[in-house]
Design an enzyme around this catalytic site. Structure first.
Site, PDB file in Angstrom:
ATOM      1  N   HIS A  37       0.847  -1.196   0.000  1.00 40.68           N
ATOM      2  CA  HIS A  37       0.000   0.000   0.000  1.00 40.68           C
ATOM      3  C   HIS A  37       0.882   1.244   0.000  1.00 40.68           C
ATOM      4  O   HIS A  37       2.076   1.178   0.271  1.00 40.68           O
ATOM      5  CB  HIS A  37      -0.826   0.080   1.291  1.00 40.68           C
ATOM      6  CG  HIS A  37      -1.707  -1.071   1.582  1.00 40.68           C
ATOM      7  ND1 HIS A  37      -3.056  -1.044   1.359  1.00 40.68           N
ATOM      8  CD2 HIS A  37      -1.445  -2.283   2.124  1.00 40.68           C
ATOM      9  CE1 HIS A  37      -3.604  -2.186   1.756  1.00 40.68           C
ATOM     10  NE2 HIS A  37      -2.646  -2.958   2.225  1.00 40.68           N
ATOM     11  N   GLU A 119       2.591  -0.925   4.334  1.00 38.99           N
ATOM     12  CA  GLU A 119       2.325   0.434   3.851  1.00 38.99           C
ATOM     13  C   GLU A 119       3.649   1.135   3.588  1.00 38.99           C
ATOM     14  O   GLU A 119       4.545   1.119   4.445  1.00 38.99           O
ATOM     15  CB  GLU A 119       1.556   1.242   4.904  1.00 38.99           C
ATOM     16  CG  GLU A 119       0.182   0.699   5.256  1.00 38.99           C
ATOM     17  CD  GLU A 119      -0.926   1.256   4.372  1.00 38.99           C
ATOM     18  OE1 GLU A 119      -0.627   2.049   3.458  1.00 38.99           O
ATOM     19  OE2 GLU A 119      -2.095   0.881   4.598  1.00 38.99           O
ATOM     20  N   HIS A 155      -2.545  -2.948  -3.314  1.00 40.97           N
ATOM     21  CA  HIS A 155      -3.942  -2.793  -2.919  1.00 40.97           C
ATOM     22  C   HIS A 155      -4.804  -2.645  -4.175  1.00 40.97           C
ATOM     23  O   HIS A 155      -5.920  -3.153  -4.258  1.00 40.97           O
ATOM     24  CB  HIS A 155      -4.074  -1.560  -2.015  1.00 40.97           C
ATOM     25  CG  HIS A 155      -5.259  -1.582  -1.112  1.00 40.97           C
ATOM     26  ND1 HIS A 155      -5.545  -0.557  -0.249  1.00 40.97           N
ATOM     27  CD2 HIS A 155      -6.259  -2.507  -0.938  1.00 40.97           C
ATOM     28  CE1 HIS A 155      -6.667  -0.854   0.421  1.00 40.97           C
ATOM     29  NE2 HIS A 155      -7.111  -2.022   0.021  1.00 40.97           N
ATOM     30  N   ASP A 165      -3.763   2.428  -4.727  1.00 38.78           N
ATOM     31  CA  ASP A 165      -2.404   2.440  -4.188  1.00 38.78           C
ATOM     32  C   ASP A 165      -1.723   1.082  -4.354  1.00 38.78           C
ATOM     33  O   ASP A 165      -2.424   0.077  -4.409  1.00 38.78           O
ATOM     34  CB  ASP A 165      -2.427   2.872  -2.702  1.00 38.78           C
ATOM     35  CG  ASP A 165      -3.221   1.925  -1.803  1.00 38.78           C
ATOM     36  OD1 ASP A 165      -4.397   1.662  -2.096  1.00 38.78           O
ATOM     37  OD2 ASP A 165      -2.637   1.428  -0.824  1.00 38.78           O
TER      38      ASP A 165
HETATM   39 ZN   LIG Z   1      -4.084   0.587   0.556  1.00 36.23          ZN
END
Ligand SMILES: [Zn+2]
Length: 189
Positions: A37, A119, A155, A165
């Protein structure tokens, strides 16, 4: 930085910052997917600490006008990689973090059940730092030693149309080159 030492799903090379936003994985979950992400809070601002605050339910919703649009959001990720490559961990990989939402990949839905979320600090569609690719690759390889990872996707690949993303600025070819995993592990380009 070594990510090779683990304890109960916690990677010792990451800075631990425990999130209350997690749940149990299904007992038969086969953890074979990594989801990449991008996030920054406020969007496009880096190093603010706000992502850590969001994931630990400490974010002051009044601190920035953008936060009104995500007010009350309860999310988390297993890992967060800052621009300079520092890695944070919020949820044990043994537990189910809340990063994927409605999703479907490799014939299975509800990807939070059996994936690990990573992330990258950044803005979807924009570029990421070399230090982030290096940390991401080393983390992927270390996770692959702990869990039977067979897929890595963005994602945007597990929630197409709903999520964008990490976006077009993420260099899948570079990650592929550093981790040297088989091409079938990666999304079709
Ligand atoms: Zn995401």
């Amino acid at each position: 930085m070594s990510f090779d030492i683990w304890q109960q799903g916690w990677c010792q090379g990451a800075e631990k910052c425990e999130s209350p936003n997690f749940g149990l994985r299904p007992p038969d979950a086969l953890i074979d997917l990594l989801v990449v992400h991008s996030i920054s809070l406020p969007p496009g601002e880096f190093g603010t600490g706000a992502v850590q605050q969001l994931f630990t339910k400490q974010l002051d919703w009044e601190a920035h006008p953008y936060y009104q649009s995500i007010r009350g959001l309860e999310v988390s990720s297993h890992f967060f990689i800052e621009r300079a490559g520092k890695v944070w961990q919020f949820v044990s990989c043994e537990q189910r973090a809340w990063h994927a939402g409605v999703s479907n990949y490799r014939g299975r839905s509800n990807c939070n059940d059996d994936s690990i979320g990573i992330e990258l600090e950044g803005l979807e569609g924009e570029l990421f730092e070399a230090a982030q690719y290096e940390s991401l690759a080393q983390l992927c390889l270390a996770i692959g030693q702990q869990y039977p990872i067979a897929h890595i996707a963005g994602h945007e690949h597990i929630a197409p149309g709903r999520k964008k993303d990490p976006g077009s600025g993420f260099d899948w070819a570079l990650l592929k080159k550093i981790v040297a995993w088989p091409p079938q592990y990666f999304p079709e380009s």
